[in-house]
Scaffold this motif. Sequence first.
Motif, PDB file in Angstrom:
ATOM      1  N   LYS A  33      26.164   4.513  -1.643  1.00 24.78           N
ATOM      2  CA  LYS A  33      27.595   4.516  -1.346  1.00 24.78           C
ATOM      3  C   LYS A  33      27.828   5.194  -0.001  1.00 24.78           C
ATOM      4  N   PRO A  34      28.940   4.864   0.695  1.00 20.17           N
ATOM      5  CA  PRO A  34      29.282   5.634   1.899  1.00 20.17           C
ATOM      6  C   PRO A  34      29.380   7.114   1.541  1.00 20.17           C
ATOM      7  N   ARG A  35      28.907   7.963   2.432  1.00 17.10           N
ATOM      8  CA  ARG A  35      28.820   9.379   2.087  1.00 17.10           C
ATOM      9  C   ARG A  35      28.997  10.235   3.332  1.00 17.10           C
ATOM     10  N   GLN A  36      29.766  11.303   3.166  1.00 16.39           N
ATOM     11  CA  GLN A  36      29.856  12.315   4.212  1.00 16.39           C
ATOM     12  C   GLN A  36      28.763  13.340   3.933  1.00 16.39           C
ATOM     13  N   TRP A  37      27.663  13.200   4.674  1.00 16.47           N
ATOM     14  CA  TRP A  37      26.498  14.038   4.409  1.00 16.47           C
ATOM     15  C   TRP A  37      26.801  15.498   4.708  1.00 16.47           C
ATOM     16  N   SER A  38      26.341  16.367   3.833  1.00 18.10           N
ATOM     17  CA  SER A  38      26.569  17.804   4.019  1.00 18.10           C
ATOM     18  C   SER A  38      25.547  18.385   4.989  1.00 18.10           C
ATOM     19  N   GLU A  39      25.915  19.509   5.541  1.00 17.01           N
ATOM     20  CA  GLU A  39      24.991  20.220   6.440  1.00 17.01           C
ATOM     21  C   GLU A  39      23.715  20.604   5.694  1.00 17.01           C
ATOM     22  N   HIS A  40      23.868  20.934   4.413  1.00 17.85           N
ATOM     23  CA  HIS A  40      22.707  21.299   3.595  1.00 17.85           C
ATOM     24  C   HIS A  40      21.729  20.136   3.471  1.00 17.85           C
ATOM     25  N   GLU A  41      22.246  18.934   3.248  1.00 21.76           N
ATOM     26  CA  GLU A  41      21.375  17.762   3.094  1.00 21.76           C
ATOM     27  C   GLU A  41      20.633  17.450   4.382  1.00 21.76           C
ATOM     28  N   VAL A  42      21.356  17.511   5.498  1.00 20.76           N
ATOM     29  CA  VAL A  42      20.721  17.230   6.796  1.00 20.76           C
ATOM     30  C   VAL A  42      19.693  18.307   7.123  1.00 20.76           C
ATOM     31  N   ASP A  43      20.062  19.581   6.929  1.00 20.43           N
ATOM     32  CA  ASP A  43      19.142  20.681   7.233  1.00 20.43           C
ATOM     33  C   ASP A  43      17.898  20.630   6.349  1.00 20.43           C
ATOM     34  N   THR A  44      18.103  20.314   5.070  1.00 16.59           N
ATOM     35  CA  THR A  44      16.962  20.255   4.146  1.00 16.59           C
ATOM     36  C   THR A  44      15.965  19.195   4.585  1.00 16.59           C
TER      37      THR A  44
ATOM     38  N   GLU B 197       9.937  18.865   9.394  1.00 22.29           N
ATOM     39  CA  GLU B 197       9.166  19.744  10.273  1.00 22.29           C
ATOM     40  C   GLU B 197       7.887  20.217   9.588  1.00 22.29           C
ATOM     41  N   TYR B 198       8.012  20.598   8.306  1.00 19.54           N
ATOM     42  CA  TYR B 198       6.813  21.032   7.586  1.00 19.54           C
ATOM     43  C   TYR B 198       5.860  19.862   7.369  1.00 19.54           C
ATOM     44  N   LEU B 199       6.429  18.701   7.028  1.00 17.02           N
ATOM     45  CA  LEU B 199       5.587  17.527   6.775  1.00 17.02           C
ATOM     46  C   LEU B 199       4.830  17.122   8.035  1.00 17.02           C
ATOM     47  N   SER B 200       5.461  17.261   9.204  1.00 22.77           N
ATOM     48  CA  SER B 200       4.761  16.968  10.465  1.00 22.77           C
ATOM     49  C   SER B 200       3.517  17.831  10.587  1.00 22.77           C
ATOM     50  N   PHE B 201       3.680  19.121  10.279  1.00 22.08           N
ATOM     51  CA  PHE B 201       2.538  20.040  10.351  1.00 22.08           C
ATOM     52  C   PHE B 201       1.488  19.681   9.305  1.00 22.08           C
TER      53      PHE B 201
ATOM     54  N   LEU C 105       9.621  12.403  12.577  1.00 21.81           N
ATOM     55  CA  LEU C 105       8.460  13.289  12.571  1.00 21.81           C
ATOM     56  C   LEU C 105       7.680  13.016  13.844  1.00 21.81           C
ATOM     57  N   HIS C 106       7.291  14.063  14.535  1.00 28.92           N
ATOM     58  CA  HIS C 106       6.601  13.852  15.802  1.00 28.92           C
ATOM     59  C   HIS C 106       5.380  14.753  15.887  1.00 28.92           C
ATOM     60  N   HIS C 107       4.467  14.318  16.722  1.00 33.14           N
ATOM     61  CA  HIS C 107       3.241  15.074  16.977  1.00 33.14           C
ATOM     62  C   HIS C 107       2.820  14.803  18.416  1.00 33.14           C
ATOM     63  N   SER C 108       2.670  15.890  19.184  1.00 34.72           N
ATOM     64  CA  SER C 108       2.272  15.769  20.599  1.00 34.72           C
ATOM     65  C   SER C 108       3.214  14.819  21.344  1.00 34.72           C
ATOM     66  N   ASP C 109       4.530  15.042  21.163  1.00 36.74           N
ATOM     67  CA  ASP C 109       5.555  14.246  21.843  1.00 36.74           C
ATOM     68  C   ASP C 109       5.476  12.764  21.510  1.00 36.74           C
ATOM     69  N   LYS C 110       4.979  12.447  20.339  1.00 33.63           N
ATOM     70  CA  LYS C 110       4.886  11.056  19.907  1.00 33.63           C
ATOM     71  C   LYS C 110       5.554  10.914  18.550  1.00 33.63           C
ATOM     72  N   LEU C 111       6.412   9.886  18.413  1.00 36.22           N
ATOM     73  CA  LEU C 111       7.078   9.609  17.142  1.00 36.22           C
ATOM     74  C   LEU C 111       6.065   9.021  16.169  1.00 36.22           C
ATOM     75  N   VAL C 112       5.797   9.729  15.060  1.00 36.62           N
ATOM     76  CA  VAL C 112       4.752   9.294  14.123  1.00 36.62           C
ATOM     77  C   VAL C 112       5.316   8.794  12.797  1.00 36.62           C
ATOM     78  N   GLY C 113       6.593   9.097  12.487  1.00 32.71           N
ATOM     79  CA  GLY C 113       7.127   8.645  11.207  1.00 32.71           C
ATOM     80  C   GLY C 113       8.584   9.015  11.038  1.00 32.71           C
ATOM     81  N   LEU C 114       9.168   8.545   9.928  1.00 37.49           N
ATOM     82  CA  LEU C 114      10.561   8.836   9.592  1.00 37.49           C
ATOM     83  C   LEU C 114      10.641   9.291   8.142  1.00 37.49           C
TER      84      LEU C 114
END
Length: 578
Positions: free
Chosen positions: A317-328, A334-338, A301-310
């Motif tokens: 378990k080891p997992r092949q993350w889906s595109e849906h999980e990463v996109d979500t 992005e919304y939480l940053s705002f 999460l960033h604000h004004s080009d500054k890293l503010v959180g994760l």
Amino acid sequence: MKSLLHSEQTITHNKPGEAQSGGTTSEEALNDLARIAAHICGTTVALISFVENNQMCFKAQVGLDATEINSVLELCSVALPQNEAIVISDIRMDERFSSSSVVTSHPYIRFYAGLPLITSQGKVLGSLCVIDHIPRKLSQKQIKMLWALSRQVITQLEQQQNLYTLTYTIYEDQQTQQKLQESETRLRLLNSISTQITAGMSVYEVIEHTVKQISEHFKSFRVVYSTIDEQKITVLYSLQPPTMPPLDKIIPIISGLPKYFDPLRSFQPVVTENLIKAIGFEPFVDQLLSFGIQAMINVPLHHSDKLVGLLCFDSPKPRQWSEHEVDTLTQVAEYLSFALKEAHAQERRSQAEAALRQQHQRERLLSKITQQIRCSLDLEKILDTTVTEVRHFFQAERVLVHCYEQGRDGIAIAQSADPSWISSLDVKMDRSWFEKGAKLYQQGNVYVIDDIEQVKLPFKFQQFLAQQQVQAALIVPILESEELLGIIAIYQCSQTRNWKTWEIDLLEQLATQVTIAIQQGKLYQQVQELNSELQHKVQRRTAQLEQALDLEATLKRITDQVRDSLDENKILQTAVEQ
């Protein structure tokens, strides 16, 4: 050997969406057609071949072993029919092929017949060939049957291609439907987060609400919001499934931030499918494994080009993350940053408003006490008003003023206290604890105790505070030209208290006003004493004057008597009587 193969410009190759050979046709069905062709023509060999990427390859055959295939394909590629059947009854007698290696040596081919495989669009895909080791002739009926078989091969190809196209269409529809469902899930999640975040929520409340909503949708993962720097990861809020241990609030990074996290500085998500195999995690991997983490997604999460959180997903378990999980997680981040930006702005506004209100209240408190001092010369009344107003303003449990006479310990002369706590009125306090040079002068003229158990105090002073049930204290000496006149003290009895800078400043200002009140009280007392002394002097002088006047009147009466009578005895009698 003269080629019957047309130039590359005349060969039409199959394109995506058209009938093609590669892996889409049942090889068993084509092998059956090859057997039928060999049976119809009475040959030992039948072959179905295709042109793929300007190369000839077979898809079905009967009667050939592995050592013969390449040489026969070479013949098929040379004698590739285009629009009509090619029938060579005896290859040895045909000057075009008589010197070919497949004729003069193993497998000693003597007969060849080939028909083109032509699609309904008129494109040649390959050929259907029958071959034998002895010369042969084909009847028109046999050739017609071979044409029928070639059409059947194309029908098989087109049916298989139609099936492939249909399967692929269904697959694409399923993928589209799945992406639509995933998009709806993300939309519902974002909507559930955004609609319940109100303008009055604090930064922590926004984070807590967001993590809870994500966890409702992804119950098998730990959801974490944290901040990160070179020394530590600070977990602000997390929720995990029962199978995963809770995270520590502070996770130290002993050897510096792993290189694996470098993309976070560029605000790119970091996706780890298997923590043990991840490159660049070595200094940190054991620590993460101890928290039950095998795979994770970290979205910055960033604000004004500054890293503010994760914002993170942790998987046990080891997992092949889906595109849906990463996109979500990315879209929520992005919304939480705002949302956090707005919450921080709201907090700053609220803090500014609170500071203004506090400033107004402080000014009003000072004004009220100052006005009381100006309007009254009654020191006791002024001090009672001061301790009452200060306790109310500071929301403290006891406020008192100790007054010190020269060379004597101080006595509490004014107090405002919660009834739950003992009274400190008339309690003496050693002046040596507060005189210049004493160890209690820690912050200018102010002594600050946030927690009586956590500060080193003179033994007797600590005993005194314990007897007064004090847990935290703010004490300001009342000084006049470095002479200790008294102290004003705020006691917190029920719990410790972290005194703020503005509270210290305000109490110093109030101590100044109390100093003025004491000075004014002393001056008033001195004036009263002078007035009393003057009054006594006036009374004495008046009495003396009245006595002189009485004597003068007596002398006048005696003089009048002497003037009016010559009797000496009478005159003496009158004087004695007067």
